[in-house]
Design a protein around this motif. Structure first.
Motif, PDB file in Angstrom:
ATOM      1  N   LEU A 186      -5.971 103.774  12.262  1.00 47.97           N
ATOM      2  CA  LEU A 186      -6.167 103.771  11.850  1.00 47.97           C
ATOM      3  C   LEU A 186      -6.420 104.597  10.197  1.00 47.97           C
ATOM      4  O   LEU A 186      -6.752 104.654   8.871  1.00 47.97           O
ATOM      5  CB  LEU A 186      -7.579 103.859  12.671  1.00 47.97           C
ATOM      6  CG  LEU A 186      -8.562 103.611  13.288  1.00 47.97           C
ATOM      7  CD1 LEU A 186      -9.129 103.730  14.187  1.00 47.97           C
ATOM      8  CD2 LEU A 186      -8.912 102.288  12.384  1.00 47.97           C
ATOM      9  N   ALA A 187      -5.314 105.935  10.745  1.00 53.78           N
ATOM     10  CA  ALA A 187      -5.228 107.326   9.416  1.00 53.78           C
ATOM     11  C   ALA A 187      -3.934 106.486   9.109  1.00 53.78           C
ATOM     12  O   ALA A 187      -4.435 107.086   7.551  1.00 53.78           O
ATOM     13  CB  ALA A 187      -4.241 108.175  10.370  1.00 53.78           C
ATOM     14  N   HIS A 188      -3.192 105.806   9.293  1.00 56.70           N
ATOM     15  CA  HIS A 188      -1.990 104.904   7.939  1.00 56.70           C
ATOM     16  C   HIS A 188      -2.871 103.828   7.209  1.00 56.70           C
ATOM     17  O   HIS A 188      -2.883 103.658   6.543  1.00 56.70           O
ATOM     18  CB  HIS A 188      -1.456 104.164   8.667  1.00 56.70           C
ATOM     19  CG  HIS A 188       0.388 105.097   9.416  1.00 56.70           C
ATOM     20  ND1 HIS A 188       0.848 105.529   8.209  1.00 56.70           N
ATOM     21  CD2 HIS A 188       0.708 105.724  10.581  1.00 56.70           C
ATOM     22  CE1 HIS A 188       2.044 106.530   9.118  1.00 56.70           C
ATOM     23  NE2 HIS A 188       1.656 106.275  10.906  1.00 56.70           N
ATOM     24  N   GLN A 189      -4.100 103.519   8.058  1.00 57.11           N
ATOM     25  CA  GLN A 189      -4.584 102.133   7.491  1.00 57.11           C
ATOM     26  C   GLN A 189      -5.177 102.790   6.084  1.00 57.11           C
ATOM     27  O   GLN A 189      -5.509 102.504   5.086  1.00 57.11           O
ATOM     28  CB  GLN A 189      -5.677 101.250   7.851  1.00 57.11           C
ATOM     29  CG  GLN A 189      -4.170 100.585   9.038  1.00 57.11           C
ATOM     30  CD  GLN A 189      -4.541  99.368   9.819  1.00 57.11           C
ATOM     31  OE1 GLN A 189      -5.969  99.760  10.335  1.00 57.11           O
ATOM     32  NE2 GLN A 189      -4.981  97.927  10.525  1.00 57.11           N
ATOM     33  N   GLY A 190      -6.141 104.229   6.724  1.00 56.30           N
ATOM     34  CA  GLY A 190      -6.690 104.599   6.142  1.00 56.30           C
ATOM     35  C   GLY A 190      -6.300 105.766   4.854  1.00 56.30           C
ATOM     36  O   GLY A 190      -6.554 105.011   3.052  1.00 56.30           O
ATOM     37  N   TYR A 191      -5.124 106.222   5.130  1.00 53.67           N
ATOM     38  CA  TYR A 191      -3.852 105.712   3.841  1.00 53.67           C
ATOM     39  C   TYR A 191      -3.786 104.677   2.893  1.00 53.67           C
ATOM     40  O   TYR A 191      -3.841 104.915   1.862  1.00 53.67           O
ATOM     41  CB  TYR A 191      -2.638 106.896   4.601  1.00 53.67           C
ATOM     42  CG  TYR A 191      -1.943 107.478   3.616  1.00 53.67           C
ATOM     43  CD1 TYR A 191      -2.136 108.296   2.228  1.00 53.67           C
ATOM     44  CD2 TYR A 191      -0.851 107.153   3.605  1.00 53.67           C
ATOM     45  CE1 TYR A 191      -1.124 108.779   1.423  1.00 53.67           C
ATOM     46  CE2 TYR A 191       0.233 107.685   1.770  1.00 53.67           C
ATOM     47  CZ  TYR A 191      -0.153 108.643   0.884  1.00 53.67           C
ATOM     48  OH  TYR A 191       0.623 108.675   0.462  1.00 53.67           O
TER      49      TYR A 191
END
Length: 263
Positions: free
Chosen positions: A179-184
């Motif tokens: 989720l962190a990667h995708q939010g970025y």
């Protein structure tokens, strides 16, 4: 031994014949499934009949089917299907729900059902992405991160086998990092790549396989969250504040009228 029936809620005879889009969701669509460890998740969208929307009687606006009975966690080989009415789906997608976004961005090989109206809906995919959506991704990420660290109010892990094997729930860690990667990516580019890009996918898979210490995973999640926050706070993002309500609403009205044969 008494046989326990699988879960089924909603009206199958309404959902299935009126389906316009369905895709694989969960680990499979992200490219981070590990054979023999993941269940199979699908999400679909259907258009309700006009009397459901215009009449006074209340009806369920979803259809749910699970291999396992109520209260039993899905495991390898199980299937979980969730279908939403178009109106409910659009409301959730406009708010940026990370899982609900997936059928819009899923690659062709992950599509189970795709009608012409489903193609039109997918063509609107970037209209749903917004700064609000990124905040939702971060919110879900924090929830998974807290559970990974054992700081959630849900103190009892629902995957005790992972605690025994690795000392912590690596699946929560993999979800939080994903989720962190995708939010970025969404904040920086205004789109979402599925399956995940190779470098990020391999990083998440390493966490899911228990190859990365929990503290290291937590630091990387924190680094990515700070990077996302910087993009949003400095305005270095192509995203608008909210989804394009006008465009999405106009399409929804027209799509339902055509589905009902009113035009």
């Amino acid at each position: 031994m008494t046989r326990r029936d699988n879960v089924e809620y909603g009206d199958r005879e309404i959902a299935m014949p009126n389906e316009i889009l369905r895709s694989v969701v969960g680990s499979g669509v992200h490219g981070i499934a590990i054979e023999g460890t993941d269940d199979h998740d699908e999400m679909g969208v259907y258009i309700e009949p006009p009397e459901y929307l215009l009449g006074v009687e209340r009806h369920r606006d979803d259809y749910i089917w699970r291999t396992q009975p109520e209260g039993v966690r899905s495991g390898p080989g199980d299937t979980d299907l969730v279908m939403y009415s178009l109106q409910k789906y659009l409301r959730l997608a406009i708010k940026g729900n990370p899982t609900v976004m997936l059928p819009l961005f899923a690659p062709e090989q992950s599509l189970v059902v795709l009608t012409p109206l489903g193609e039109e809906l997918r063509a609107l995919r970037t209209s749903f992405l917004s700064r609000l959506a990124v905040e939702r991704f971060l919110g879900y990420m924090r929830s998974q991160h807290e559970r990974m660290l054992g700081q959630s109010k849900r103190n009892v892990p629902n995957r005790p086998e992972l605690i025994v094997k690795y000392g912590w729930d690596v699946k929560y860690g993999s979800h939080a990092l994903r989720l962190a990667h995708q939010g970025y990516e969404i904040a920086g580019t205004g789109t979402l790549t599925l399956p995940m890009p190779t470098r990020e996918r391999e990083q998440v898979l390493a966490v899911k396989r228990g190859e990365v210490p929990r503290d290291e995973v937590s630091r990387e999640i924190g680094r990515l969250e700070a990077a996302v926050r910087d993009l949003l706070d400095t305005g270095r993002t192509p995203l608008l504040a909210t989804a394009d309500y006008t465009l999405i609403s106009a399409w929804a009205v027209d799509a339902q009228r055509r589905h009902w044969g009113w035009v």
